[in-house]
Design a protein around this motif. Structure first.
Motif, PDB file in Angstrom:
ATOM      1  N   GLN A 189       0.814  -1.212   0.000  1.00 49.71           N
ATOM      2  CA  GLN A 189       0.000   0.000   0.000  1.00 49.71           C
ATOM      3  C   GLN A 189       0.855   1.273   0.000  1.00 49.71           C
ATOM      4  O   GLN A 189       0.538   2.238  -0.696  1.00 49.71           O
ATOM      5  CB  GLN A 189      -0.935  -0.023   1.210  1.00 49.71           C
ATOM      6  N   THR A 190       1.952   1.296   0.735  1.00 46.76           N
ATOM      7  CA  THR A 190       2.819   2.466   0.803  1.00 46.76           C
ATOM      8  C   THR A 190       3.427   2.763  -0.569  1.00 46.76           C
ATOM      9  O   THR A 190       3.455   3.917  -1.007  1.00 46.76           O
ATOM     10  CB  THR A 190       3.943   2.240   1.840  1.00 46.76           C
ATOM     11  N   ALA A 191       3.904   1.733  -1.225  1.00 48.00           N
ATOM     12  CA  ALA A 191       4.492   1.918  -2.560  1.00 48.00           C
ATOM     13  C   ALA A 191       3.442   2.403  -3.554  1.00 48.00           C
ATOM     14  O   ALA A 191       3.722   3.263  -4.401  1.00 48.00           O
ATOM     15  CB  ALA A 191       5.113   0.612  -3.045  1.00 48.00           C
ATOM     16  N   TYR A 192       2.243   1.880  -3.442  1.00 43.04           N
ATOM     17  CA  TYR A 192       1.157   2.297  -4.324  1.00 43.04           C
ATOM     18  C   TYR A 192       0.847   3.781  -4.140  1.00 43.04           C
ATOM     19  O   TYR A 192       0.714   4.531  -5.114  1.00 43.04           O
ATOM     20  CB  TYR A 192      -0.093   1.455  -4.063  1.00 43.04           C
ATOM     21  N   PHE A 193       0.726   4.214  -2.883  1.00 41.04           N
ATOM     22  CA  PHE A 193       0.412   5.624  -2.624  1.00 41.04           C
ATOM     23  C   PHE A 193       1.544   6.539  -3.078  1.00 41.04           C
ATOM     24  O   PHE A 193       1.301   7.635  -3.580  1.00 41.04           O
ATOM     25  CB  PHE A 193       0.082   5.847  -1.139  1.00 41.04           C
ATOM     26  N   GLU A 194       2.777   6.090  -2.915  1.00 43.59           N
ATOM     27  CA  GLU A 194       3.915   6.892  -3.384  1.00 43.59           C
ATOM     28  C   GLU A 194       3.903   6.997  -4.906  1.00 43.59           C
ATOM     29  O   GLU A 194       4.183   8.060  -5.474  1.00 43.59           O
ATOM     30  CB  GLU A 194       5.244   6.293  -2.892  1.00 43.59           C
ATOM     31  N   GLN A 195       3.581   5.920  -5.564  1.00 44.61           N
ATOM     32  CA  GLN A 195       3.484   5.931  -7.028  1.00 44.61           C
ATOM     33  C   GLN A 195       2.385   6.895  -7.492  1.00 44.61           C
ATOM     34  O   GLN A 195       2.572   7.661  -8.433  1.00 44.61           O
ATOM     35  CB  GLN A 195       3.218   4.524  -7.544  1.00 44.61           C
ATOM     36  N   MET A 196       1.260   6.864  -6.817  1.00 41.07           N
ATOM     37  CA  MET A 196       0.160   7.764  -7.164  1.00 41.07           C
ATOM     38  C   MET A 196       0.532   9.219  -6.877  1.00 41.07           C
ATOM     39  O   MET A 196       0.180  10.122  -7.634  1.00 41.07           O
ATOM     40  CB  MET A 196      -1.117   7.386  -6.404  1.00 41.07           C
ATOM     41  N   ARG A 197       1.266   9.436  -5.802  1.00 36.98           N
ATOM     42  CA  ARG A 197       1.722  10.790  -5.455  1.00 36.98           C
ATOM     43  C   ARG A 197       2.664  11.324  -6.540  1.00 36.98           C
ATOM     44  O   ARG A 197       2.553  12.473  -6.963  1.00 36.98           O
ATOM     45  CB  ARG A 197       2.404  10.766  -4.085  1.00 36.98           C
ATOM     46  N   GLN A 198       3.586  10.493  -6.998  1.00 40.84           N
ATOM     47  CA  GLN A 198       4.509  10.902  -8.063  1.00 40.84           C
ATOM     48  C   GLN A 198       3.768  11.178  -9.370  1.00 40.84           C
ATOM     49  O   GLN A 198       4.093  12.110 -10.101  1.00 40.84           O
ATOM     50  CB  GLN A 198       5.594   9.836  -8.283  1.00 40.84           C
ATOM     51  N   LYS A 199       2.771  10.362  -9.641  1.00 41.20           N
ATOM     52  CA  LYS A 199       1.965  10.564 -10.846  1.00 41.20           C
ATOM     53  C   LYS A 199       1.242  11.911 -10.780  1.00 41.20           C
ATOM     54  O   LYS A 199       1.202  12.653 -11.766  1.00 41.20           O
ATOM     55  CB  LYS A 199       0.961   9.417 -10.997  1.00 41.20           C
ATOM     56  N   ARG A 200       0.695  12.243  -9.628  1.00 42.91           N
ATOM     57  CA  ARG A 200      -0.011  13.521  -9.465  1.00 42.91           C
ATOM     58  C   ARG A 200       0.969  14.698  -9.575  1.00 42.91           C
ATOM     59  O   ARG A 200       0.670  15.702 -10.197  1.00 42.91           O
ATOM     60  CB  ARG A 200      -0.744  13.540  -8.127  1.00 42.91           C
ATOM     61  N   ARG A 201       2.155  14.555  -8.987  1.00 43.15           N
ATOM     62  CA  ARG A 201       3.165  15.620  -9.088  1.00 43.15           C
ATOM     63  C   ARG A 201       3.547  15.857 -10.556  1.00 43.15           C
ATOM     64  O   ARG A 201       3.685  16.993 -10.990  1.00 43.15           O
ATOM     65  CB  ARG A 201       4.415  15.273  -8.273  1.00 43.15           C
ATOM     66  N   SER A 202       3.700  14.776 -11.305  1.00 45.01           N
ATOM     67  CA  SER A 202       4.021  14.899 -12.734  1.00 45.01           C
ATOM     68  C   SER A 202       2.902  15.598 -13.479  1.00 45.01           C
ATOM     69  O   SER A 202       3.156  16.437 -14.354  1.00 45.01           O
ATOM     70  CB  SER A 202       4.261  13.519 -13.352  1.00 45.01           C
ATOM     71  N   GLU A 203       1.665  15.266 -13.137  1.00 38.93           N
ATOM     72  CA  GLU A 203       0.509  15.903 -13.761  1.00 38.93           C
ATOM     73  C   GLU A 203       0.478  17.403 -13.434  1.00 38.93           C
ATOM     74  O   GLU A 203       0.203  18.229 -14.300  1.00 38.93           O
ATOM     75  CB  GLU A 203      -0.773  15.217 -13.272  1.00 38.93           C
TER      76      GLU A 203
END
Length: 181
Positions: free
Chosen positions: A3-17
């Motif tokens: 779950q932690t890795a998933y949320f970090e991945q989603m956070r990075q995706k949002r930052r890129s957006e």
């Protein structure tokens, strides 16, 4: 994936957006029209959401500058040919200039953001010569790097010529790049 890795991945995706949207807004509307409220509206999120990712608009601008600058001097790999070193050097420099033209918006963005972040620095500090010079040194044959008619450093000349071209391309709306090359 935990779950932690998933949320970090989603956070990075949002930052890129966020960065990509900010990039587009700055290039289309100008830096002084850029705001957290406008960015939030464009992304269709609340400003509170943006502040979870970035402290303020300056933090976005600095991150965008660093991200874009990090990719500017990554030129395509050029494969050696059976040409004379002098002809090969001209061909490679021409390919580098063509690549700069294709990425003109990135150079324009870095110039704009760099002048905002570092208003008192010279343009050569905003578009640093060292990475480009290193790339040319690794790419061009040694006998070409040593060429000079008056004892001056050809590598420094080529680097500054490419940076001058880059600045010119970045600051013009629709430059006549064929004539400039």
């Amino acid at each position: 994936m935990d779950q932690t890795a998933y949320f970090e991945q989603m956070r990075q995706k949002r930052r890129s957006e966020i960065l990509e949207t900010a990039r587009r807004m700055i290039l289309d509307q100008g830096l002084f029209s850029f705001s957290m409220q406008g960015l939030a509206q464009t992304l269709d999120v609340s400003t509170v959401t943006l502040y979870k990712y970035y402290k303020n608009s300056t933090a976005i601008i600095e991150d965008l500058y660093q991200t874009t600058t990090g990719t500017l001097f990554q030129f395509p790999d050029l494969f050696p040919t059976q040409k004379k070193p002098k002809d090969l050097a001209l061909e490679r420099i021409s390919l580098i200039l063509d690549d700069m033209i294709c990425r003109r918006e990135d150079f324009r963005l870095v110039m704009t953001l760099g002048l905002y972040i570092y208003p008192s620095d010279s343009v050569t500090e905003i578009l640093p010569a060292a990475p480009l010079k290193q790339y040319l040194q690794e790419t061009l044959p040694p006998e070409v790097c040593a060429l000079s008619h008056d004892g001056s450093d050809f590598l420094s000349f080529a680097t500054h010529a490419c940076l001058a071209f880059m600045q010119s391309v970045a600051t013009q709306n629709k430059p006549n790049t064929k004539q400039m090359k």
